[in-house]
Design an enzyme around this catalytic site. Structure first.
Site, mmCIF file in Angstrom:
data_model
loop_
_atom_site.group_PDB
_atom_site.id
_atom_site.type_symbol
_atom_site.label_atom_id
_atom_site.label_comp_id
_atom_site.label_asym_id
_atom_site.label_seq_id
_atom_site.Cartn_x
_atom_site.Cartn_y
_atom_site.Cartn_z
ATOM 1 N N TYR A 122 0.826 -1.215 0.000
ATOM 2 C CA TYR A 122 0.000 0.000 0.000
ATOM 3 C C TYR A 122 0.859 1.263 0.000
ATOM 4 C CZ TYR A 122 -4.387 -2.335 -0.108
ATOM 5 O OH TYR A 122 -5.447 -3.085 -0.551
ATOM 6 N N GLN B 210 -15.903 3.698 -6.452
ATOM 7 C CA GLN B 210 -15.256 2.508 -5.895
ATOM 8 C C GLN B 210 -13.765 2.789 -5.698
ATOM 9 O OE1 GLN B 210 -16.860 -1.307 -7.991
ATOM 10 N NE2 GLN B 210 -16.968 0.374 -9.473
ATOM 11 N N ASP C 227 -8.564 6.435 -4.644
ATOM 12 C CA ASP C 227 -7.750 7.645 -4.840
ATOM 13 C C ASP C 227 -8.601 8.865 -4.500
ATOM 14 O OD1 ASP C 227 -8.363 7.074 -8.297
ATOM 15 O OD2 ASP C 227 -9.222 8.715 -7.142
ATOM 16 N N HIS D 91 -15.324 2.045 -1.166
ATOM 17 C CA HIS D 91 -14.241 1.143 -0.763
ATOM 18 C C HIS D 91 -13.177 1.855 0.056
ATOM 19 C CE1 HIS D 91 -15.402 -1.342 -4.529
ATOM 20 N NE2 HIS D 91 -16.222 -1.520 -3.519
ATOM 21 N N CYS E 219 -0.531 -0.274 16.761
ATOM 22 C CA CYS E 219 -1.514 0.668 17.277
ATOM 23 C C CYS E 219 -1.122 1.097 18.698
ATOM 24 C CB CYS E 219 -2.886 -0.030 17.303
ATOM 25 S SG CYS E 219 -4.164 0.928 18.094
ATOM 26 N N GLY F 259 -16.170 3.861 -16.177
ATOM 27 C CA GLY F 259 -14.855 3.282 -15.887
ATOM 28 C C GLY F 259 -14.856 2.184 -14.853
ATOM 29 N N THR F 260 -15.911 1.349 -14.863
ATOM 30 C CA THR F 260 -15.868 0.185 -13.970
ATOM 31 C C THR F 260 -16.175 -1.075 -14.764
ATOM 32 O OG1 THR F 260 -16.809 -0.894 -12.011
ATOM 33 C CG2 THR F 260 -18.274 0.584 -13.226
ATOM 34 N N ASN G 162 -17.294 3.282 -21.139
ATOM 35 C CA ASN G 162 -16.180 2.362 -20.915
ATOM 36 C C ASN G 162 -15.686 1.906 -22.282
ATOM 37 O OD1 ASN G 162 -14.569 0.125 -20.339
ATOM 38 N ND2 ASN G 162 -15.752 -0.368 -18.487
HETATM 39 P P1 NAD Z 1 -17.702 -9.612 -1.886
HETATM 40 O O1 NAD Z 1 -18.318 -10.550 -2.846
HETATM 41 O O2 NAD Z 1 -17.014 -10.172 -0.703
HETATM 42 O O3 NAD Z 1 -18.791 -8.579 -1.395
HETATM 43 C C1 NAD Z 1 -18.291 -7.398 -0.863
HETATM 44 C C2 NAD Z 1 -18.788 -7.283 0.526
HETATM 45 O O4 NAD Z 1 -19.844 -6.357 0.432
HETATM 46 C C3 NAD Z 1 -19.364 -8.544 1.158
HETATM 47 O O5 NAD Z 1 -18.362 -9.140 1.954
HETATM 48 C C4 NAD Z 1 -20.540 -8.034 1.960
HETATM 49 O O6 NAD Z 1 -20.147 -7.826 3.304
HETATM 50 C C5 NAD Z 1 -20.810 -6.688 1.358
HETATM 51 N N1 NAD Z 1 -22.057 -6.734 0.626
HETATM 52 C C6 NAD Z 1 -22.384 -7.522 -0.392
HETATM 53 N N2 NAD Z 1 -23.637 -7.245 -0.774
HETATM 54 C C7 NAD Z 1 -24.075 -6.262 0.040
HETATM 55 C C8 NAD Z 1 -25.271 -5.542 0.164
HETATM 56 N N3 NAD Z 1 -26.321 -5.804 -0.652
HETATM 57 N N4 NAD Z 1 -25.384 -4.600 1.112
HETATM 58 C C9 NAD Z 1 -24.333 -4.346 1.917
HETATM 59 N N5 NAD Z 1 -23.165 -4.977 1.867
HETATM 60 C C10 NAD Z 1 -23.067 -5.921 0.939
HETATM 61 O O7 NAD Z 1 -16.744 -8.635 -2.699
HETATM 62 P P2 NAD Z 1 -15.222 -8.846 -2.943
HETATM 63 O O8 NAD Z 1 -15.043 -8.962 -4.417
HETATM 64 O O9 NAD Z 1 -14.730 -9.943 -2.079
HETATM 65 O O10 NAD Z 1 -14.579 -7.463 -2.443
HETATM 66 C C11 NAD Z 1 -15.005 -6.941 -1.217
HETATM 67 C C12 NAD Z 1 -15.016 -5.472 -1.393
HETATM 68 O O11 NAD Z 1 -13.688 -4.964 -1.281
HETATM 69 C C13 NAD Z 1 -15.539 -5.116 -2.770
HETATM 70 O O12 NAD Z 1 -16.373 -4.028 -2.693
HETATM 71 C C14 NAD Z 1 -14.241 -4.797 -3.500
HETATM 72 O O13 NAD Z 1 -14.473 -3.907 -4.538
HETATM 73 C C15 NAD Z 1 -13.434 -4.161 -2.385
HETATM 74 N N6 NAD Z 1 -12.006 -4.176 -2.702
HETATM 75 C C16 NAD Z 1 -11.302 -3.023 -2.517
HETATM 76 C C17 NAD Z 1 -9.979 -3.020 -2.838
HETATM 77 C C18 NAD Z 1 -9.206 -1.787 -2.677
HETATM 78 O O14 NAD Z 1 -7.997 -1.820 -2.586
HETATM 79 N N7 NAD Z 1 -9.939 -0.677 -2.623
HETATM 80 C C19 NAD Z 1 -9.345 -4.173 -3.320
HETATM 81 C C20 NAD Z 1 -10.116 -5.299 -3.486
HETATM 82 C C21 NAD Z 1 -11.450 -5.321 -3.159
HETATM 83 N N1 APR Z 2 -12.235 5.514 -19.456
HETATM 84 C C1 APR Z 2 -13.265 4.723 -19.049
HETATM 85 N N2 APR Z 2 -13.113 3.444 -18.651
HETATM 86 C C2 APR Z 2 -11.869 2.937 -18.675
HETATM 87 C C3 APR Z 2 -10.737 3.688 -19.088
HETATM 88 C C4 APR Z 2 -10.973 5.037 -19.492
HETATM 89 N N3 APR Z 2 -9.967 5.830 -19.896
HETATM 90 N N4 APR Z 2 -9.639 2.907 -18.999
HETATM 91 C C5 APR Z 2 -10.057 1.702 -18.550
HETATM 92 N N5 APR Z 2 -11.395 1.716 -18.376
HETATM 93 C C6 APR Z 2 -12.261 0.637 -17.887
HETATM 94 C C7 APR Z 2 -11.767 -0.752 -18.218
HETATM 95 O O1 APR Z 2 -12.301 -1.149 -19.472
HETATM 96 C C8 APR Z 2 -12.372 -1.560 -17.070
HETATM 97 O O2 APR Z 2 -13.650 -2.052 -17.435
HETATM 98 O O3 APR Z 2 -12.239 0.723 -16.489
HETATM 99 C C9 APR Z 2 -12.546 -0.549 -15.952
HETATM 100 C C10 APR Z 2 -11.608 -0.806 -14.778
HETATM 101 O O4 APR Z 2 -12.050 -1.999 -14.190
HETATM 102 P P1 APR Z 2 -11.326 -2.555 -12.871
HETATM 103 O O5 APR Z 2 -9.867 -2.505 -13.053
HETATM 104 O O6 APR Z 2 -12.007 -3.847 -12.559
HETATM 105 O O7 APR Z 2 -11.668 -1.490 -11.756
HETATM 106 P P2 APR Z 2 -13.045 -1.387 -10.976
HETATM 107 O O8 APR Z 2 -14.193 -1.729 -11.869
HETATM 108 O O9 APR Z 2 -13.029 -0.066 -10.300
HETATM 109 O O10 APR Z 2 -12.907 -2.541 -9.852
HETATM 110 C C11 APR Z 2 -13.994 -2.601 -8.890
HETATM 111 O O11 APR Z 2 -12.922 -4.170 -7.467
HETATM 112 O O12 APR Z 2 -10.746 -4.698 -7.218
HETATM 113 C C12 APR Z 2 -11.838 -4.170 -6.567
HETATM 114 O O13 APR Z 2 -12.186 -2.551 -4.941
HETATM 115 C C13 APR Z 2 -11.581 -2.774 -6.166
HETATM 116 O O14 APR Z 2 -12.846 -0.808 -6.529
HETATM 117 C C14 APR Z 2 -12.307 -1.951 -7.164
HETATM 118 C C15 APR Z 2 -13.437 -2.870 -7.536
#
Ligand code: NAD
Ligand code: APR
Length: 264
Positions: free
Chosen positions: A68, A106, A109, A123, A167, A207-208, A233
């Site tokens: 991180y 999501q 940043d 997230h 901590c 962009g997801t 996207n």
């Molecule tokens: P997951 O399948 O475990 O579900 C995510 C979590 O969301 C579940 O554990 C549950 O507690 C909660 N959830 C699911 N449905 C819900 C609902 N209807 N209402 C409220 N809470 C609900 O997901 P995952 O793929 O294991 O990832 C867990 C989360 O962490 C995701 O949201 C993922 O995007 C996030 N994540 C963040 C990072 C990061 O660095 N920001 C990295 C990886 C994953």
């Molecule tokens: N404009 C729009 N979309 C874009 C661009 C762009 N310039 N560049 C890439 N993309 C799209 C890609 O096609 C892809 O579908 O952005 C998406 C990025 O997808 P992921 O890398 O899966 O990111 P995200 O959808 O945010 O992931 C969801 O999962 O890993 C966990 O918690 C983490 O928040 C993340 C969540």
């Protein structure tokens, strides 16, 4: 392309309640790799999915902490791109246009904040830290560490100097205040997102990859409540309920779309 943007603008201009969900793709043009991008350098042999988990942290907290720190370095000096800026401008103009724009991300940043948007993080936020055991928020002892939600490069150097931190209230370790795979989302943030998605007339997904739940279910919730769905996207996603798909980069589309809607 212009036709889709005009169709989308025509739908949006008369709507009062609009919910926008962004993912890593909106920050891609700011130079922050997306989640599904291959990792580089020291971390190329690791997958985000394997490191961003509570199991990984309890197994090797120092490894996950240093990952991180690397990610914070990636993010710390990045700037908002035209997509972030267009959204912030539109959100500011929305009140004058009698439009309510709810922005949900999501991303961990702070580029939406830097562009001036009001945003809900599903997230968490990479600039913040907390104890993994007692959840107490952590502010670094070094006085130059900003406690704001925005990550400054001086923060990273300050935190970097402190390898794995224990901590001061319990024997837990300090971790980034973000949601890992398998963890629940912050209750308040999820409630805000659910309400906005259920209540909106238009839902825009930018962009997801729409792979990860529960965020990926928000567009379905909006659709069930009669909203229309727009997706921006360049790549295909499993989201099948989209009314208008704009297969282009957010940095190109968002300024065009916002100009069509706000007239400037
Ligand atoms: P997951 O399948 O475990 O579900 C995510 C979590 O969301 C579940 O554990 C549950 O507690 C909660 N959830 C699911 N449905 C819900 C609902 N209807 N209402 C409220 N809470 C609900 O997901 P995952 O793929 O294991 O990832 C867990 C989360 O962490 C995701 O949201 C993922 O995007 C996030 N994540 C963040 C990072 C990061 O660095 N920001 C990295 C990886 C994953
Ligand atoms: N404009 C729009 N979309 C874009 C661009 C762009 N310039 N560049 C890439 N993309 C799209 C890609 O096609 C892809 O579908 O952005 C998406 C990025 O997808 P992921 O890398 O899966 O990111 P995200 O959808 O945010 O992931 C969801 O999962 O890993 C966990 O918690 C983490 O928040 C993340 C969540």
């Amino acid at each position: 392309l212009i036709a889709e943007v005009q169709d989308a603008a025509k739908l949006l201009v008369s709507k009062q309640r609009i919910c926008i969900l962004t993912g890593a793709g909106i920050s891609a043009e700011s130079g922050i790799p997306t989640f599904r991008d291959k990792q580089t350098g020291l971390w190329e042999n690791y997958k985000a999915e394997d490191l961003a988990t509570p199991e990984a942290f309890s197994r090797d907290p120092a490894l996950v902490w240093s990952w991180y720190q690397w990610r914070r370095k990636l993010v710390a000096n990045k700037k908002p791109n035209p997509a972030h800026k267009a959204l912030a401008y539109w959100q500011r103009r929305a009140r004058a246009n009698h439009q309510q724009l709810t922005l949900i991300t999501q991303n961990v940043d702070d580029l939406h904040e830097q562009a001036g948007s009001i945003v809900t993080h599903l997230h968490g936020n990479l600039a913040l830290n907390r104890c993994n055991q007692c959840q107490t928020p952590y502010k670094s002892t070094s006085d130059n560490l900003h406690s704001s939600e925005v990550l400054h490069s001086s923060d990273v150097d300050a935190i970097d100097a402190e390898a794995l931190i224990t901590c001061s209230h319990c024997d837990g370790y300090i971790r980034p205040d973000i949601v890992w795979f398998g963890e629940s989302l912050p209750v308040q943030a999820w409630q805000t997102a659910e309400e906005a998605a259920a209540d909106c007339e238009m839902f825009i997904s930018i962009g997801t990859s729409s792979l990860v739940y529960p965020a990926a279910g928000l567009s379905q919730l909006a659709k069930q409540n009669g909203a229309k769905v727009i997706e921006i996207n360049p790549n295909p996603t499993p989201n099948t309920i989209v009314d208008i798909i704009i297969k282009e980069k957010a940095g190109l589309i968002m300024p065009l779309l916002v100009k069509q809607i706000t007239g400037s």
